[in-house]
Write an enzyme that holds these catalytic residues in place. Structure first.
Site, PDB file in Angstrom:
ATOM      1  CE  LYS A  92      -3.054   3.023   0.586  1.00 64.75           C
ATOM      2  NZ  LYS A  92      -4.373   3.277   0.112  1.00 64.75           N
ATOM      3  CB  CYS A 138      -3.695   8.727   0.148  1.00 66.32           C
ATOM      4  SG  CYS A 138      -5.408   8.615   0.622  1.00 66.32           S
TER       5      CYS A 138
HETATM    6  N1  SAJ Z   1      -1.961  14.828  -8.769  1.00 67.34           N
HETATM    7  C1  SAJ Z   1      -1.117  15.582  -9.580  1.00 67.34           C
HETATM    8  N2  SAJ Z   1      -0.779  15.083 -10.789  1.00 67.34           N
HETATM    9  C2  SAJ Z   1      -1.240  13.888 -11.256  1.00 67.34           C
HETATM   10  C3  SAJ Z   1      -2.096  13.119 -10.430  1.00 67.34           C
HETATM   11  C4  SAJ Z   1      -2.436  13.621  -9.184  1.00 67.34           C
HETATM   12  O1  SAJ Z   1      -0.669  16.665  -9.207  1.00 67.34           O
HETATM   13  O2  SAJ Z   1      -0.891  13.527 -12.380  1.00 67.34           O
HETATM   14  C5  SAJ Z   1      -2.331  15.321  -7.421  1.00 67.34           C
HETATM   15  C6  SAJ Z   1      -3.822  15.546  -7.243  1.00 67.34           C
HETATM   16  O3  SAJ Z   1      -4.227  16.789  -7.722  1.00 67.34           O
HETATM   17  C7  SAJ Z   1      -3.944  15.437  -5.741  1.00 67.34           C
HETATM   18  C8  SAJ Z   1      -2.912  14.363  -5.382  1.00 67.34           C
HETATM   19  O4  SAJ Z   1      -2.017  14.319  -6.477  1.00 67.34           O
HETATM   20  O5  SAJ Z   1      -3.586  16.651  -5.091  1.00 67.34           O
HETATM   21  C9  SAJ Z   1      -3.475  12.979  -5.155  1.00 67.34           C
HETATM   22  O6  SAJ Z   1      -4.568  12.706  -6.038  1.00 67.34           O
HETATM   23  P1  SAJ Z   1      -4.843  11.278  -6.709  1.00 67.34           P
HETATM   24  O7  SAJ Z   1      -6.093  11.387  -7.477  1.00 67.34           O
HETATM   25  O8  SAJ Z   1      -3.654  10.825  -7.453  1.00 67.34           O
HETATM   26  O9  SAJ Z   1      -4.962  10.266  -5.493  1.00 67.34           O
HETATM   27  P2  SAJ Z   1      -5.848  10.222  -4.125  1.00 67.34           P
HETATM   28  O10 SAJ Z   1      -5.016  10.798  -3.019  1.00 67.34           O
HETATM   29  O11 SAJ Z   1      -7.211  10.755  -4.323  1.00 67.34           O
HETATM   30  O12 SAJ Z   1      -5.959   8.633  -3.935  1.00 67.34           O
HETATM   31  C10 SAJ Z   1      -4.773   7.854  -3.850  1.00 67.34           C
HETATM   32  C11 SAJ Z   1      -4.905   6.701  -4.866  1.00 67.34           C
HETATM   33  N3  SAJ Z   1      -3.610   6.043  -5.018  1.00 67.34           N
HETATM   34  C12 SAJ Z   1      -3.048   5.860  -6.235  1.00 67.34           C
HETATM   35  O13 SAJ Z   1      -3.542   6.256  -7.264  1.00 67.34           O
HETATM   36  C13 SAJ Z   1      -1.747   5.109  -6.242  1.00 67.34           C
HETATM   37  C14 SAJ Z   1      -5.978   5.732  -4.371  1.00 67.34           C
HETATM   38  O14 SAJ Z   1      -6.033   4.591  -5.202  1.00 67.34           O
HETATM   39  C15 SAJ Z   1      -5.683   5.304  -2.919  1.00 67.34           C
HETATM   40  O15 SAJ Z   1      -6.702   4.451  -2.422  1.00 67.34           O
HETATM   41  C16 SAJ Z   1      -5.668   6.547  -2.060  1.00 67.34           C
HETATM   42  O16 SAJ Z   1      -4.606   7.380  -2.544  1.00 67.34           O
HETATM   43  C17 SAJ Z   1      -5.430   6.117  -0.622  1.00 67.34           C
HETATM   44  O17 SAJ Z   1      -6.402   6.031   0.150  1.00 67.34           O
HETATM   45  O18 SAJ Z   1      -4.287   5.792  -0.264  1.00 67.34           O
END
Ligand code: SAJ
Length: 417
Positions: A212, A266
């Protein structure tokens, strides 16, 4: 009555999990220490926005499959889904706070019985599932019960759902199940098999815990790469979005998107759990965190520089959430950017956030310097427009409305079309 499942912690993960089990006809008890959560759910309502969740909760509560309480009761399986935040140390790196997991585990001391299954879903440092067995053992001994924690089965089954798509991903995603024993893994596999259509992959608890943390660190490191590129490109006068679009045409290159920083509970947190357990070895993971955490400061500097060029600047900040189309402001870089601009008193700030009805306390406490307003008002009054979140409400933004204004687009939505 012995419930089929008792879920401890009814937040973003615990509540949807409890609801899908109940939707499959299992008798579920949801437990939360917050009385207002218990009373809201008791009425069949929900306390946060997640597409489709309210309808499911209303149905399972009305049908009597989901009950809520402030205390656990006997159940065949207990699922712990409580927060695992980190302590901000005054010196050194942040360190994980697993006190909620400990409290939840100890709360089972009087109700768990031999042969019951205890599952940890919260993202946790490696070794936490083993510690749960010790805590439960200790608690049972204190209560004078003649069974020990060792007679209870333990497994770590990390959630990996994406906020905004939780119900869909809960069912469809592959799932890792890591027991302290093989018997525990098998029991957990059977339980998740009631609703999980993805593959259920068995391993040991330590590997499941690390898996994880690895998934979210992988994403953090890759976002850091994109964020580093964005500041390099800014200096070199290159459009980073165009650059990434072109580089991604290589069949083995898949660069993620830069942004104002990384938020949420996360990805901005979990890598520190790895750094904490091997500080001398986790060099790249630590640097990625630092690169992503530096991005809000970079955006603030750009906005300040633009404001310094104008006589009476007015700044519109589009979005406060940590990512698009959710109301979740936790660890949001957008909130931090607005806070820093307001504290530095750069200019009046008009904030647009379609998913909240009031500013969070950290911003409302700053007084009238920050106002929540509509997109149309903010855009027409502002001389500087800062896009902080790529909410669908902003995607139709008309370029002609922005003519003559300085635009700082941290999400690249204006170039994307
Ligand atoms: N972000 C960027 N650039 C990107 C992708 C995301 O700047 O290309 C930023 C987003 O704007 C945000 C942050 O990253 O601020 C995180 O967003 P996210 O959509 O990537 O992820 P979370 O935090 O909503 O959910 C993550 C997910 N993990 C992965 O994709 C590896 C989800 O599957 C997990 O269940 C969750 O963390 C968790 O609970 O750990």
């Amino acid at each position: 009555m012995k419930h089929d499942v008792c879920v401890i912690g009814l937040g973003y993960i615990g509540l949807p999990t409890a609801s899908v089990f109940a939707g499959k006809g299992l008798r579920v008890l949801g437990v939360d220490t917050n009385p207002s959560v218990v009373s809201t759910l008791g009425r069949g309502e929900v306390h946060f926005v997640e597409p489709g969740l309210e309808a499911v909760v209303r149905e399972v509560v009305n049908l009597g499959y989901l009950h809520v309480s402030s205390r656990p009761a006997p159940a065949r399986a207990f699922i712990v889904a409580v927060p695992t935040p980190f302590h901000h140390e005054s010196k050194g790196d942040p360190s994980p706070d697993i006190s909620f997991v400990e409290a939840a585990t100890r709360s089972l001391g009087g109700v768990a019985e031999a042969g019951d299954l205890v599952i940890l879903e919260s993202t946790s440092p490696v070794g936490t599932t083993e510690r749960m067995r010790e805590w439960l053992d200790d608690e049972m001994r204190c209560l004078g019960r003649n069974i020990g924690g060792a007679e209870v089965l333990f497994a770590h089954c990390p959630e990996r759902v994406l906020p905004g798509q939780i119900l869909k991903e809960l069912a469809a995603n592959d799932r890792i199940v890591g027991g302290l024993t093989e018997a525990a893994s098998e029991r957990a596999r059977l339980l998740y098999g009631t609703f999980c259509t993805g593959e259920i992959l068995l391993t040991d608890a330590r590997t499941a815990e690390m898996a994880k943390l690895t998934e979210n660190s992988f994403r953090d490191v890759n976002i850091a790469f994109a964020n580093e590129l964005s500041v390099i490109c800014e200096r070199l006068g290159i459009d980073v979005w165009n650059l990434i679009r072109l580089a991604n045409r290589h069949p083995r290159v898949k660069i993620l998107s830069p942004g104002p920083g990384v938020g949420g509970h996360c990805i901005a947190v979990d890598p520190w759990f790895i750094v904490d357990s091997a500080p001398d070895l986790a060099r790249l993971i630590r640097i990625a965190r630092e690169v992503n955490d530096a991005k809000p400061g970079h955006v603030v500097s750009s906005v300040k520089a633009a404001a310094a060029e104008q006589r009476t600047p007015v700044i519109a900040c589009l979005g406060l959430a940590f990512k698009a189309n959710v109301d979740d402001l936790r660890e949001s870089p957008a909130v931090e950017i607005v806070r820093r601009l307001a504290t530095a008193d750069v200019a009046p700030l008009l904030v647009v956030e379609p998913y909240v009805s009031a500013l969070p306390k950290v911003l409302s406490a700053l007084g009238t310097r920050v106002r929540l307003t509509s997109l149309a008002d903010a855009v027409s009054c502002a001389s500087i427009v800062v896009v902080l979140v790529d909410h669908r409400e902003f995607l139709g933004l008309d370029r002609t409305q922005l003519q003559g204004k300085v635009v700082i687009d941290t999400r690249g939505i204006l170039r994307a079309r």
